[in-house]
Design an enzyme around this catalytic site. Structure first.
Site, PDB file in Angstrom:
ATOM      1  N   VAL A 198      33.738  48.231  43.829  1.00 55.45           N
ATOM      2  CA  VAL A 198      33.923  49.339  42.571  1.00 55.45           C
ATOM      3  C   VAL A 198      32.564  49.642  41.746  1.00 55.45           C
ATOM      4  O   VAL A 198      32.295  49.148  40.952  1.00 55.45           O
ATOM      5  CB  VAL A 198      34.845  48.606  41.526  1.00 55.45           C
ATOM      6  CG1 VAL A 198      35.305  50.232  40.316  1.00 55.45           C
ATOM      7  CG2 VAL A 198      36.528  48.443  42.000  1.00 55.45           C
ATOM      8  N   ASP A 236      51.230  44.429  41.280  1.00 53.45           N
ATOM      9  CA  ASP A 236      50.182  43.846  40.999  1.00 53.45           C
ATOM     10  C   ASP A 236      50.075  44.444  39.064  1.00 53.45           C
ATOM     11  O   ASP A 236      48.991  44.744  38.675  1.00 53.45           O
ATOM     12  CB  ASP A 236      49.441  44.515  41.594  1.00 53.45           C
ATOM     13  CG  ASP A 236      48.539  43.323  41.544  1.00 53.45           C
ATOM     14  OD1 ASP A 236      48.262  41.911  40.995  1.00 53.45           O
ATOM     15  OD2 ASP A 236      47.101  43.073  41.280  1.00 53.45           O
TER      16      ASP A 236
END
Length: 682
Positions: free
Chosen positions: A29, A137
């Protein structure tokens, strides 16, 4: 934020990549900025995974599907496509702390704040499910707290309802302790799995303790499938709402709409995002993120100046945690060239030791390892290392797993005290009073500043508070080494008798050697409230959430904000030593070793001691054991936290006291010039 590495792309689509926020099993990321100056978190699939065309196409297709979620409660997906064979997803960048960070820093949420959190997340789940997705999640590290409320991030394994989980070979497709039983068992899942995760997440937010825990992943997953959640410390009114969420059968769980109604918060409950220490932290991070994005040039502009970057990134001494606990800090350092930022890495992994079986004897995990200073202060565990004073002078860091020396810092001394900052820095001073910061995992020096430090008192991750040789109390910025403020020390003190201290939630508590207590505002150094004659010597305070616990003549719980007494218990004889707090449990010695309840001060058990228990340090609580010394220079005793019965004693060669600290299912013991690591029971 990390600097870009060789091989990292410089641009993806409209986004110029400025640094790395973190990486995981599926991808990396980056922090990106488009030509209009808008920031984004840009996730790229790992190269070894992007070679699979089906996987790459699904990665992008599912991101496009996630764009259908228009809820204000999620980090919006801004774009996704295949570029040069590597798929990427751009999501809205959120600078606030994660829920996990917030609970660790500021303690569990009160009932009103908890209801506000639950209602907001329930509405967001409704929107996610209405778009035909299941997040899969939901966990504290995937909730970012902003000035407008909580936001759900990371749709990395989100799937259409009843879809199979996308994972790489050998990876667990669920976060242990938060994934539903059907996820653990590999069954197809629906929206009810997110409800289970929300229940586990709220239990953590209410207590700071996971509802399902264990010494290793398999044990946690077994508890999720077969065991009962640990909700002992959840307020009664909240517990009854959480239990249905954690039902083993998905059909027995409520819907998000039902949860939203059940958790309807009282009027004004959303002030948790606007008032108090957590709100100040959120605002500071958001302001710093805006300044950092503005400091980087748009297309065609020159690179930013050192001063511009320094002001934006350091923010006058404020750290910007980009992307939560998995991120790093950037700061400018005078020892480096003008345009090279110092990167303070994210905290290292915390290796957790296996616990002893009920019939196992106490045998050190490692040690005794010689070479520690006989005068060493309490061992300082920081994730993957434990730091002590070295017999050769300076500091020595040992690996927590095997005791092998990892690094040394000969330029500083342990005698002024050792502190950790934000689980990633070690702070110490040299013989001349200069203050140093080292990266905990590697020993690399980050900065040093001459402040005439005489004693290091406490650190809250933003600042380290030191007492100087001139009698000043100073706050020094952790990320910059700059003095933030300096005031005359407001309590009686000396080099040999410094005050005991603790800091959290914007308050610095000083317990002086004359028994007086003064609480200061960490932003200004101004006194907020005080307490006279609490004891006859300095006793280390403990702070959890919005409460401070003090030993001395009484063991007392008080409001951190204004000092209002919540409960007090007088010492039966002598005085109370420093308390240790875990959940709703308070451990302390007043000749006997006792466990009390944190909410009302009522006693759970006591172990008779007469005058034999030492009270210089708080009890060391790890796993199912609590550790205290037999007198201040005798041997170490382990007590079962449930029953209060003595189960072990530890005696090793050497003179002097036993100095100990616990972390990761280990108790580190310094004694007689050596250090050891002891195991604990579950």
């Amino acid at each position: 934020m990390f600097t870009l590495s060789t091989g990292d792309p410089l641009r993806l689509g409209p986004y110029r990549l400025l640094g790395t926020l973190g990486e995981g099993g599926m991808g990396k990321v980056y922090f990106g900025r488009d030509n209009a100056g808008r920031s984004a978190a840009v996730k790229v699939l790992r190269p070894e995974l992007s070679h699979d065309p089906n996987l790459a196409q699904r990665f992008v297709r599912e991101a496009v599907t996630a764009q259908a979620v228009t809820s204000h409660g999620v980090a919006r997906i801004l774009g996704a496509q295949l570029e040069g064979g590597r798929p990427w997803i751009a999501a809205e960048f959120l600078a606030g702390p994660t829920l996990e960070e917030a609970i660790a820093a500021y303690g569990p949420l009160g009932e009103a704040g908890l209801r506000a959190l639950a209602a907001a997340l329930a509405r967001t789940l409704q929107d996610i499910h209405a778009a035909g997705l299941v997040h899969r999640d939901l966990k504290p590290s995937n909730i970012v707290l902003t000035s407008t409320g909580p936001r759900v991030i990371d749709f990395g394994i989100a799937r259409p309802e009843h879809g199979l989980t996308l994972t790489t070979t050998g990876q667990i497709p669920v976060t242990p302790g938060y994934g539903a039983p059907e996820q653990v068992l590999g069954h197809r899942v629906g929206p009810a799995a997110d409800v289970f995760s929300l229940g586990a997440l709220l239990a953590y937010a209410a207590t700071g303790v996971r509802a399902y825990d264990g010494p290793h992943v398999a044990a946690v997953q077994y508890q999720v499938v077969h065991g009962d959640p640990d909700l002992r410390h959840v307020p009664d009114g909240i517990r009854t709402l959480l239990l249905p969420c954690l039902a083993k059968d998905p059909a027995h769980r409520p819907t998000p709409a039902q949860l939203g109604e059940a958790f309807a918060p009282p009027r004004g409950a959303d002030k948790v995002w606007h008032q108090g220490a957590l709100a100040v932290d959120i605002g500071r991070r958001e302001k710093a993120a805006t300044a950092m994005a503005a400091a980087w040039p748009s297309a065609g502009e020159a690179n930013p100046s050192r001063r511009r970057l320094l002001m934006a990134i350091a923010g006058g001494g404020t750290a910007l945690g980009l992307g939560g606990a998995g991120a790093a800090w950037w700061l400018m350092d005078g020892r480096k060239s003008a345009n090279v930022p110092v990167v303070i890495p994210a905290p290292a992994e915390r290796p957790v030791a296996a616990v002893l079986k009920p019939d196992e004897e106490l045998t050190p995990l490692w040690g005794p390892v010689t070479g520690a200073d006989l005068r060493t202060p309490v061992p300082l565990p920081v994730r993957d290392v434990v730091v002590v004073g070295s017999a050769d002078g300076g500091l020595a860091a040992h690996r927590v797993t095997d005791g092998k020396q990892k690094w040394t810092a000969p330029e500083v001394l342990a005698s002024a005290g050792l502190l950790a900052a934000a689980d990633r820095l070690v702070l110490a001073a040299d013989s001349g009073g200069s203050l140093y910061a080292f990266i905990a995992s590697t020993g690399e020096q980050v900065w040093s500043v001459p402040v005439s430090a005489d004693n290091l008192l406490a650190s809250d991750g933003r600042a380290v508070f030191v007492m100087t040789e001139e009698g000043q109390l100073q706050a020094v910025g952790v990320t910059t080494g700059k003095v933030l403020w300096s005031v005359p020390t407001p309590v009686r003190t000396s080099s040999s008798e410094p005050p005991a201290a603790a800091v959290k939630n914007g308050r610095l508590i000083l317990f002086a050697s004359d028994g007086n207590v003064v609480v200061l505002d960490t932003a200004t150094g101004k006194a907020v409230w005080g307490l006279d004659d609490q004891g006859t010597s300095a006793v280390t305070p403990a702070v959890v959430g919005d409460k401070v616990y003090l030993g001395g003549n009484t063991l007392t719980s008080r409001s951190l904000a204004d000092g209002k007494e919540l409960w007090s218990v007088r010492a039966e004889s002598g005085k109370w030593g420093p308390p240790a707090i875990r959940g709703n449990e308070v451990y302390a010695v007043d000749q006997d070793f006792r466990r009390l309840r944190a909410d009302d001060g009522k006693e759970d058990w006591n172990l008779y001691g007469g005058t034999r228990f030492g009270d210089l340090l708080p009890p060391g609580v790890q796993g199912g054991t609590a550790w205290v010394p037999e007198s201040d220079d005798g041997y170490l005793i382990a007590v079962d936290t449930r029953s209060g019965e003595q189960i072990f004693d530890y005696l090793t060669e050497g003179s002097g006291g036993y100095w100990y600290a616990g972390d990761g299912n280990r108790v580190f013991v310094a004694h007689g010039g050596s250090i050891s690591a002891l195991p604990v029971r579950a």
